[in-house]
Design a protein around this motif. Structure first.
Motif, short mmCIF file in Angstrom:
data_model
loop_
_atom_site.label_atom_id
_atom_site.label_comp_id
_atom_site.label_asym_id
_atom_site.label_seq_id
_atom_site.Cartn_x
_atom_site.Cartn_y
_atom_site.Cartn_z
N ASP A 1 0.86 -1.19 0.00
CA ASP A 1 0.00 0.00 0.00
C ASP A 1 0.89 1.24 0.00
OD1 ASP A 1 -0.95 -0.46 3.51
OD2 ASP A 1 0.95 0.04 2.60
N CYS A 2 0.25 2.40 -0.01
CA CYS A 2 0.99 3.67 0.01
C CYS A 2 0.36 4.59 1.05
CB CYS A 2 0.97 4.35 -1.35
SG CYS A 2 1.95 3.49 -2.61
N GLU A 3 1.19 5.17 1.91
CA GLU A 3 0.70 6.09 2.93
C GLU A 3 0.73 7.52 2.41
OE1 GLU A 3 1.70 7.66 7.48
OE2 GLU A 3 2.89 6.03 6.57
N ALA A 4 -0.41 8.21 2.49
CA ALA A 4 -0.50 9.59 2.03
C ALA A 4 0.10 10.53 3.07
CB ALA A 4 -1.97 9.95 1.77
N LEU A 5 1.02 11.37 2.65
CA LEU A 5 1.68 12.33 3.53
C LEU A 5 1.47 13.74 2.99
CD1 LEU A 5 5.05 10.39 4.02
CD2 LEU A 5 3.05 10.39 5.53
N LEU A 6 1.02 14.64 3.86
CA LEU A 6 0.70 16.01 3.46
C LEU A 6 1.97 16.85 3.37
CD1 LEU A 6 -1.56 18.17 2.97
CD2 LEU A 6 -1.45 18.63 5.43
N ARG A 7 2.04 17.70 2.35
CA ARG A 7 3.13 18.66 2.21
C ARG A 7 2.55 20.04 1.88
NH1 ARG A 7 5.13 15.09 4.41
NH2 ARG A 7 6.96 13.85 3.85
N TRP A 8 3.11 21.07 2.52
CA TRP A 8 2.68 22.45 2.28
C TRP A 8 3.86 23.20 1.66
CZ3 TRP A 8 1.56 26.59 6.61
CH2 TRP A 8 1.13 27.79 5.99
N GLN A 9 3.70 23.60 0.41
CA GLN A 9 4.71 24.37 -0.30
C GLN A 9 4.30 25.84 -0.29
OE1 GLN A 9 7.50 22.86 -1.68
NE2 GLN A 9 8.35 24.90 -2.13
N HIS A 10 4.90 26.61 0.62
CA HIS A 10 4.57 28.03 0.74
C HIS A 10 5.32 28.81 -0.33
CE1 HIS A 10 4.48 32.12 2.44
NE2 HIS A 10 3.34 31.74 3.01
N PRO A 11 4.69 29.79 -0.98
CA PRO A 11 5.34 30.50 -2.09
C PRO A 11 6.59 31.26 -1.69
CG PRO A 11 3.25 31.54 -1.49
CD PRO A 11 3.29 30.23 -0.78
N ARG A 12 6.69 31.69 -0.42
CA ARG A 12 7.87 32.45 0.01
C ARG A 12 8.78 31.65 0.95
NH1 ARG A 12 5.78 37.82 2.52
NH2 ARG A 12 3.85 36.65 2.76
N LEU A 13 8.19 30.86 1.84
CA LEU A 13 8.97 30.13 2.83
C LEU A 13 9.42 28.76 2.33
CD1 LEU A 13 6.92 30.92 6.06
CD2 LEU A 13 8.90 32.12 5.16
N GLY A 14 8.89 28.33 1.21
CA GLY A 14 9.25 27.02 0.70
C GLY A 14 8.46 25.91 1.38
N LEU A 15 9.07 24.73 1.50
CA LEU A 15 8.40 23.58 2.08
C LEU A 15 8.35 23.72 3.60
CD1 LEU A 15 7.13 20.85 1.21
CD2 LEU A 15 9.36 19.80 1.70
N ILE A 16 7.13 23.76 4.15
CA ILE A 16 6.94 23.91 5.59
C ILE A 16 7.03 22.54 6.26
CG2 ILE A 16 5.39 24.76 7.41
CD1 ILE A 16 6.41 26.94 5.54
N ASP A 17 7.72 22.49 7.40
CA ASP A 17 7.81 21.24 8.16
C ASP A 17 6.42 20.70 8.45
OD1 ASP A 17 9.46 19.40 10.07
OD2 ASP A 17 7.82 20.18 11.30
N THR A 18 6.21 19.41 8.19
CA THR A 18 4.86 18.83 8.31
C THR A 18 4.34 18.91 9.74
OG1 THR A 18 5.32 17.31 6.49
CG2 THR A 18 3.50 16.74 7.95
N GLN A 19 5.18 18.63 10.73
CA GLN A 19 4.73 18.71 12.12
C GLN A 19 4.30 20.12 12.47
OE1 GLN A 19 7.71 17.70 15.04
NE2 GLN A 19 6.28 17.80 16.76
#
Length: 340
Positions: free
Chosen positions: A187-205
């Motif tokens: 199976d595959c576990e879905a993991l959320l990612r937030w790509q902010h336009p100025r700050l870049g990739l935000i830590d998931t926690q």
């Protein structure tokens, strides 16, 4: 005391503890305000029973309390009462026949080091409280001035998060577990990612923590479920999809019906779906948690317990719940061995 400007100041060594209940909102939302009010009364009684007569105990509002201790001049002297308060509030209690366990987090500030006015001291203790909750709840933290910078970042992220879903800044990545005997992906576990336009990739926690504290986790969680199901449509039928559920989502009425509706529309069998829960779902109403789990299981959906060993970690209660998989956190391995 007051200075020449009339502003109240602290001349004596003072310890201020700001205390916030963990998971209180979930209790209020799922069991009603009557149970929530009863829980607050129990908390107040326990605080009075675990403090000195010379201490001042006050409820600031909602589920937040404050304790003022005069004469505490060092972090070393403050650690013992903070640990004692966390331990006593972690003990379960019974309200209207419902067994509850909520726990608490504490932020502390010392006067005059962390502020000479009551307003500044309260602000800094509150900043330390947020840091304690962000780092995992059920713990205490002393204020330091680096926290002030982190608090301003938190407010900025909360503001930015409110429009992130509409702006399309979220995406999912998938982590594929595989069978050791065959090497096949199961199976595959879905993991959320937030790509902010100025700050870049935000830590998931950090992202999830801000979403939970600001009440935005429900909408984001619903998007994750819908997007993961849309993605899984394109996969081979023998590959399942694993999705993390927050406490707020888990206790939401009609959860199972909404999920089954999405699966039916997508043409995906419920047996291909696994929801991952953390131990926080058992920290409020265990009877309600068991009923929700059984509803999902009857529908054919698989259930996994994630990060076992970092929270309540009781092997005994596992016998009562229909888990298909147990994921043991690295930090909790020693804790689990102690309980076997």
């Amino acid at each position: 005391l007051t200075d020449v400007t009339g502003v109240q100041t602290c001349a004596l060594p003072i310890l201020l503890l700001c205390l916030d209940l963990d998971n209180f909102k979930a209790v209020n939302d799922s069991l009603g305000h009557s149970v929530g009010d009863g829980l607050l009364r129990v908390v107040a009684q326990r605080l009075l029973g675990r403090t000195r007569r010379s201490d001042m105990v006050a409820r600031l509002g909602g589920d937040e309390f404050a304790i003022i201790r005069i004469g505490e001049a060092s972090p070393e002297a403050a650690e013992e009462p903070a640990n004692r308060l966390i331990e006593t509030l972690n003990d379960p209690c019974e309200i209207d026949g419902v067994r509850l366990r909520v726990g608490a987090s504490i932020g502390m500030a010392l006067a005059p080091k962390d502020g000479q006015s009551g307003e500044q001291l309260l602000k800094n203790a509150d900043i330390a409280l947020y840091a304690a909750k962000f780092e995992g709840k059920g713990r205490f933290r002393f204020f330091d001035y680096e926290m002030d910078t982190r608090a301003r970042r938190r407010l900025f992220l909360e503001h930015e998060l409110r429009g992130a879903l509409q702006r399309g800044e979220f995406h999912l990545v998938y982590q594929p577990p595989f069978a050791l005997d065959s090497g096949a992906i199961t199976d595959c576990e879905a993991l959320l990612r937030w790509q902010h336009p100025r700050l870049g990739l935000i830590d998931t926690q950090e992202c999830i923590g801000v979403a939970e504290e600001s009440g935005q986790i429900d909408a984001i969680g619903e998007w994750v479920i819908e997007q993961a199901i849309r993605d899984a449509v394109t996969w081979p039928e023998d590959i399942g999809i694993a999705i993390n559920l927050s406490l707020a989502q888990f206790i939401s009425p009609g959860l199972c019906e909404r999920i089954l509706g999405l699966l039916d529309a997508a043409g995906i069998a419920p047996a291909r779906v696994e929801f991952e829960l953390t131990e926080s779902v058992f920290m409020s109403d265990q009877n309600a948690a068991e009923a929700q789990l059984k509803t999902l299981k009857r529908a054919g959906i698989r259930i996994a317990l994630d990060d076992f060993g970092t929270g309540y970690s009781s092997l005994a209660y596992l016998r009562n719940y229909p888990f298909d998989r147990l994921k043991i956190d690295q930090i909790g391995r020693a804790s689990c061995r102690e309980r076997v």
